[in-house]
Design a protein around this motif. Structure first.
Motif, PDB file in Angstrom:
ATOM      1  N   GLN A 198      -7.053   9.690  -2.136  1.00  0.00           N
ATOM      2  CA  GLN A 198      -6.528   8.355  -1.775  1.00  0.00           C
ATOM      3  C   GLN A 198      -7.048   7.825  -0.512  1.00  0.00           C
ATOM      4  O   GLN A 198      -7.630   6.657  -0.604  1.00  0.00           O
ATOM      5  N   GLY A 227       6.467   1.297   3.301  1.00  0.00           N
ATOM      6  CA  GLY A 227       5.815   2.770   3.351  1.00  0.00           C
ATOM      7  C   GLY A 227       6.587   3.870   3.871  1.00  0.00           C
ATOM      8  O   GLY A 227       6.745   4.944   3.319  1.00  0.00           O
ATOM      9  N   LEU A 234      -2.363   5.226   6.749  1.00  0.00           N
ATOM     10  CA  LEU A 234      -2.238   5.511   5.219  1.00  0.00           C
ATOM     11  C   LEU A 234      -1.897   7.184   5.371  1.00  0.00           C
ATOM     12  O   LEU A 234      -1.075   7.520   4.688  1.00  0.00           O
ATOM     13  N   ILE A 244       0.931  -1.355  -0.037  1.00  0.00           N
ATOM     14  CA  ILE A 244      -0.031  -0.093   0.075  1.00  0.00           C
ATOM     15  C   ILE A 244       1.231   1.396  -0.269  1.00  0.00           C
ATOM     16  O   ILE A 244       0.512   2.208  -0.601  1.00  0.00           O
ATOM     17  N   GLY A 245       1.989   1.333   0.812  1.00  0.00           N
ATOM     18  CA  GLY A 245       2.644   2.486   0.533  1.00  0.00           C
ATOM     19  C   GLY A 245       3.278   2.883  -0.522  1.00  0.00           C
ATOM     20  O   GLY A 245       3.488   3.892  -1.023  1.00  0.00           O
ATOM     21  N   GLU A 268       2.200   2.022  -3.350  1.00  0.00           N
ATOM     22  CA  GLU A 268       0.998   2.180  -4.269  1.00  0.00           C
ATOM     23  C   GLU A 268       0.661   3.829  -3.896  1.00  0.00           C
ATOM     24  O   GLU A 268       0.360   4.471  -4.909  1.00  0.00           O
ATOM     25  N   LEU A 269       0.518   4.166  -2.728  1.00  0.00           N
ATOM     26  CA  LEU A 269       0.545   5.593  -2.505  1.00  0.00           C
ATOM     27  C   LEU A 269       1.430   6.531  -3.032  1.00  0.00           C
ATOM     28  O   LEU A 269       0.652   7.592  -3.527  1.00  0.00           O
ATOM     29  N   ARG A 270       2.565   6.152  -3.197  1.00  0.00           N
ATOM     30  CA  ARG A 270       3.356   7.003  -3.699  1.00  0.00           C
ATOM     31  C   ARG A 270       3.642   7.000  -5.027  1.00  0.00           C
ATOM     32  O   ARG A 270       4.604   7.656  -5.916  1.00  0.00           O
ATOM     33  N   MET A 273       1.575   7.534   5.745  1.00  0.00           N
ATOM     34  CA  MET A 273       2.253   7.170   4.578  1.00  0.00           C
ATOM     35  C   MET A 273       2.143   8.119   3.522  1.00  0.00           C
ATOM     36  O   MET A 273       2.528   7.912   2.302  1.00  0.00           O
ATOM     37  N   GLY A 274       1.521   9.349   3.864  1.00  0.00           N
ATOM     38  CA  GLY A 274       1.233  10.452   2.781  1.00  0.00           C
ATOM     39  C   GLY A 274       0.203  10.424   1.886  1.00  0.00           C
ATOM     40  O   GLY A 274       0.358  10.883   0.982  1.00  0.00           O
ATOM     41  N   ALA A 275      -0.877   9.459   2.306  1.00  0.00           N
ATOM     42  CA  ALA A 275      -1.770   9.514   1.594  1.00  0.00           C
ATOM     43  C   ALA A 275      -2.692  10.886   1.443  1.00  0.00           C
ATOM     44  O   ALA A 275      -3.094  11.573   2.412  1.00  0.00           O
ATOM     45  N   LYS A 317      -9.055   4.160  -1.067  1.00  0.00           N
ATOM     46  CA  LYS A 317      -8.315   3.083  -0.400  1.00  0.00           C
ATOM     47  C   LYS A 317      -8.841   2.687   0.755  1.00  0.00           C
ATOM     48  O   LYS A 317      -8.471   1.556   1.095  1.00  0.00           O
TER      49      LYS A 317
END
Lengths: 279, 255
Positions: free
Chosen positions: B167, A163, B158, A111-112, A114-116, B161-163, B171
């Motif tokens: 996002q 992440g 999240l 997920i980490g 993916e978020l970036r 993690m910088g979402a 997500k």
């Protein structure tokens, strides 16, 4: 205070906290003018009694809560925490694993990335590469509810590792596990950390766990926390769980407990503890 | 897990099967024995005969009512999810729109349904509107509950993690709300047919609701029961279809 030899050879800072103050509105301060630092590649445990605001500290350090006063900086470039969090430079591993039940192990860990904005395929192959070293080989298609507590924590750790770039904040990750699983997870974490050597701040209230894993142990006993007392753990690495029987380990444990009692005493007498600052 | 063999599956459903057969038997021989006239409670065989004899007419009405139900349900799902999203995104909406929606449930839907006929006429529009009146609430409220129930730990994680906000929504919030949405949609599917039936009663030229009403006016009990039987099957069928879609999409989750 004696300083860890290994840390001295790499003096760059992974985390610098200075003059931190925070309290929830209408409540007394949890942290007052607190300063401490983590060196790059260091494993540091924070040993504190329950209710001391450990989780709050982690929320501050991961940019989820804004500090009232003081600064928190990440990395050698000293980037402010708010920006660093937005860039995904911190890997936070919460007490409860927070795995998403609709995602497989593979997609939870990825997920980490993916978020970036990493392409899904690349993110997945990166996870697949790391799964065996995490003791998770063959679980990539499983869903969280199919995993044991220990396995879930491994996935959670891998997710934090991927992440967050430089700094891992682990909030009592093994608190909910039974003693046997806990011991094997400690061995596993030692192994995983020795491979990746990320800077780790590890919160626990288990004295053995703190000593076994860490280069340094920070101790706090009373709120508001104005400083940490610290103990360097100069035990050789790689370490394994059996180390807890070692006389050197037991001697350190004695010192740590004494330190803990002193910290309580000192704060009761309201004596300023300038020597407790790492610097 | 081991697959159940067909025979074992049958055996586990045996009590239900026996009960259904028993009920059918009582329906068949009970009313004449009790001296009930056939226009009050027709025998099961009479109903089945009526069902068969009028099959073409019934099929056409079935299609009309099904279309009204499905269309109303689909529009409710769309509107319900949009409302739930709005409530989730806006603090103000949460404190204003949400209580109003909940309070609106004290208004008897049956009483305000005629207004739908006034506003949307005697055609498809008013039936769809009544179906929406029935189905909007469970979908909006359950989806909203799904959004609220999203695990805050996962959200925090999240964020660290910088979402970004989109996002986080896509997500974290949206997948978290899926079980709630399906709970609402299943409820809605089960009651949508009732809404369509009521809509047809209030004024309509076709549909099973209209058919049963007209049949009851003519005291032909077997035709009424034939219509009711089909309406029940429609409700059950819609429910099962939604349930099946849910199973497909959320198969791997555990509550």
């Amino acid at each position: 205070m004696n300083v860890n030899q290994q840390a001295l050879s790499r003096p760059s800072m992974a985390l610098s906290v200075s003059g931190l103050a925070f309290g929830f509105p209408g409540e007394r301060l949890l942290f007052d003018n607190l300063s401490f630092e983590l060196r790059d590649g260091e494993f540091v445990s924070l040993l504190a009694a329950s209710g001391l605001g450990k989780t709050t500290l982690f929320r501050l350090l991961s940019g989820l809560l804004p500090a009232e006063r003081g600064t928190i900086r990440i990395g050698t470039d000293g980037m402010d925490i708010a920006h660093a969090a937005r860039d995904g430079r911190i890997g936070y591993m919460p007490q409860r694993d927070g795995l998403m039940p609709w995602r497989t192990v593979l997609d939870n860990a990825a997920i980490g990335l993916e978020l970036r904005g990493a392409p899904r395929k690349a993110a997945r192959s990166k996870v697949l590469e790391l799964l065996p070293s995490m003791g998770l080989a063959g679980t990539e298609r499983k869903y969280p509810h199919e995993l044991s507590g220990g396995m879930r924590q491994r996935v959670s750790f891998l997710r934090s590792l991927l992440g967050g770039g430089e700094l891992l904040l682990l909030d009592e990750p093994f608190g909910a596990l039974d003693a046997m699983t806990r011991a094997s997870m400690q061995d596993w974490l030692l192994h995983a950390w020795e491979q990746h050597r990320k800077t780790v701040l590890f919160v626990t209230h288990d004295v053995d766990e703190a000593l076994l894993l860490s280069d340094r142990v920070l101790v706090a006993s009373r709120t508001p926390v104005a400083s940490f007392r610290e103990l360097a753990v100069a035990l050789p690495r790689p370490r394994r769980h059996s180390l807890v029987m070692d006389p050197a380990f037991i001697e350190l444990k004695r010192q740590l407990l004494r330190l803990y009692e002193h910290a309580e005493q000192a704060e009761r007498n309201d004596v300023p503890e300038s020597e407790a600052h790492p610097r | 897990m081991k697959e159940k063999k067909p025979l074992e599956a049958l055996r586990s459903q045996l009590p239900l099967l026996v009960f259904a057969l028993l009920a059918a038997g009582i329906w068949e021989i009970g009313p004449p024995l009790a001296g009930m006239p056939h226009y009050i409670i027709p025998r099961l065989s009479d109903v089945l005969v009526a069902l068969w004899e009028d099959r073409l007419v019934l099929l056409r009405h079935f299609g009309v009512t099904l279309w009204e139900s499905v269309l109303g349900l689909a529009l409710s799902a769309l509107l319900g999810v949009l409302t739930a999203v709005w409530i989730d995104l806006s603090r103000l909406a949460e404190r204003t729109v949400f209580p109003v929606i909940v309070a609106s449930q004290t208004i008897p839907i049956v009483a305000i349904s005629p207004i739908m006929v006034m506003w949307f006429g005697y055609e498809l529009g008013s039936k769809v509107a009544v179906v929406m009146l029935f189905t909007f609430f469970p979908i909006a409220v359950n989806t909203s509950a799904g959004f609220r129930g999203a695990d805050p730990d996962t959200g925090d994680l999240l964020r660290t993690m910088g979402a970004s906000k989109p996002q986080l929504f896509l997500k974290w919030k949206l997948p978290s709300a899926m079980p709630g949405f399906f709970t609402g949609l299943k409820l809605g599917a089960a009651i949508s047919v009732g809404g369509a039936t009521l809509g047809e009663w209030l004024g309509g030229q076709s549909g099973l609701g209209m058919y049963t009403k007209r049949a009851s006016n003519m005291l032909s009990g077997d035709a009424v029961f034939a219509g009711v039987l089909l309406l029940s099957f429609m409700g059950i069928g819609l429910f099962v279809i939604v349930w099946w879609i849910e199973c497909m999409l959320l198969a791997h989750r555990r509550a």
